[in-house]
Design a protein around this motif. Structure first.
Motif, PDB file in Angstrom:
ATOM      1  N   ARG A  47       4.228 -54.740  63.999  1.00  0.00           N
ATOM      2  CA  ARG A  47       4.472 -52.789  64.202  1.00  0.00           C
ATOM      3  C   ARG A  47       3.494 -53.000  65.334  1.00  0.00           C
ATOM      4  N   GLN A  48       4.273 -52.094  66.219  1.00  0.00           N
ATOM      5  CA  GLN A  48       3.576 -51.809  68.008  1.00  0.00           C
ATOM      6  C   GLN A  48       3.726 -50.518  68.319  1.00  0.00           C
ATOM      7  N   ALA A  49       2.245 -49.977  68.367  1.00  0.00           N
ATOM      8  CA  ALA A  49       2.195 -48.746  68.621  1.00  0.00           C
ATOM      9  C   ALA A  49       1.597 -48.427  69.851  1.00  0.00           C
ATOM     10  N   PRO A  50       2.273 -47.848  70.466  1.00  0.00           N
ATOM     11  CA  PRO A  50       1.902 -47.467  72.168  1.00  0.00           C
ATOM     12  C   PRO A  50       0.222 -47.518  72.444  1.00  0.00           C
ATOM     13  N   GLY A  51       0.351 -48.658  73.355  1.00  0.00           N
ATOM     14  CA  GLY A  51      -0.787 -49.065  73.959  1.00  0.00           C
ATOM     15  C   GLY A  51      -1.976 -49.712  73.461  1.00  0.00           C
ATOM     16  N   LYS A  52      -1.146 -50.420  72.274  1.00  0.00           N
ATOM     17  CA  LYS A  52      -1.974 -51.846  71.223  1.00  0.00           C
ATOM     18  C   LYS A  52      -0.641 -52.479  70.895  1.00  0.00           C
ATOM     19  N   GLU A  53      -1.634 -54.104  71.157  1.00  0.00           N
ATOM     20  CA  GLU A  53      -0.866 -54.965  71.301  1.00  0.00           C
ATOM     21  C   GLU A  53       0.416 -55.291  69.740  1.00  0.00           C
ATOM     22  N   ARG A  54       1.275 -56.115  69.606  1.00  0.00           N
ATOM     23  CA  ARG A  54       1.679 -55.796  68.586  1.00  0.00           C
ATOM     24  C   ARG A  54       1.572 -57.274  67.220  1.00  0.00           C
ATOM     25  N   GLU A  55       1.691 -56.207  66.633  1.00  0.00           N
ATOM     26  CA  GLU A  55      -0.008 -56.871  64.927  1.00  0.00           C
ATOM     27  C   GLU A  55       1.676 -57.371  63.966  1.00  0.00           C
ATOM     28  N   SER A  56       1.263 -58.382  63.570  1.00  0.00           N
ATOM     29  CA  SER A  56       1.763 -58.769  62.685  1.00  0.00           C
ATOM     30  C   SER A  56       1.366 -57.154  60.485  1.00  0.00           C
TER      31      SER A  56
ATOM     32  N   GLY B 229       4.723 -46.801  64.607  1.00  0.00           N
ATOM     33  CA  GLY B 229       4.846 -47.134  65.323  1.00  0.00           C
ATOM     34  C   GLY B 229       6.038 -48.038  65.684  1.00  0.00           C
ATOM     35  N   VAL B 230       6.567 -48.740  66.646  1.00  0.00           N
ATOM     36  CA  VAL B 230       8.509 -49.250  66.825  1.00  0.00           C
ATOM     37  C   VAL B 230       7.608 -51.104  65.738  1.00  0.00           C
ATOM     38  N   TYR B 231       8.942 -51.168  64.921  1.00  0.00           N
ATOM     39  CA  TYR B 231       8.675 -52.097  63.287  1.00  0.00           C
ATOM     40  C   TYR B 231       9.314 -52.802  63.742  1.00  0.00           C
TER      41      TYR B 231
END
Length: 114
Positions: free
Chosen positions: A38-47, A91-93
């Motif tokens: 997932r990735q939230a605005p302003g953050k790195e994508r995380e597992s 976030g976007v999953y």
């Protein structure tokens, strides 16, 4: 050749539940680790979660006990059951498949309101 299509995202209240689905094509569940990031605005994508060909699962500590990843090999579909959702889960999953190469879908939006 590989296509991963996520669905099931939406707007839910904190404490609610949501189930995401990933329809997979051109990828072998017997040789690939499947997962969700997932990735939230302003953050790195995380597992967030992953499941191995033999069914072993792993989760990011932030979602342990709340999220469950599963797969239906006959349907070539991966799921992410999300319970007790928190605003920080927003976030976007993305559905992810990893074998000799890594593939991911276009994502589905999850928004958790407080």
């Amino acid at each position: 050749q590989v296509r991963l299509v996520e669905s099931g995202g939406g707007l839910v209240q904190a404490g609610g539940s949501l189930r995401l689905s990933c329809a997979a094509s051109g990828i072998n569940f017997r040789t690939n680790i499947m997962g969700w990031s997932r990735q939230a605005p302003g953050k790195e994508r995380e597992s967030v979660a992953a499941i191995t060909p033999v069914g072993s699962t792993t989760y990011d500590n932030s979602v342990k006990g709340r999220f469950t990843i599963s797969k239906d090999s006959a349907k070539n579909t991966v799921y992410l059951q999300m319970n007790s959702l928190k605003p920080e889960d927003s976030g976007v999953y993305y559905c992810v498949g990893k074998g000799t190469t890594t593939s991911w879908g276009q994502g589905t939006q999850v928004t958790v309101s407080s």
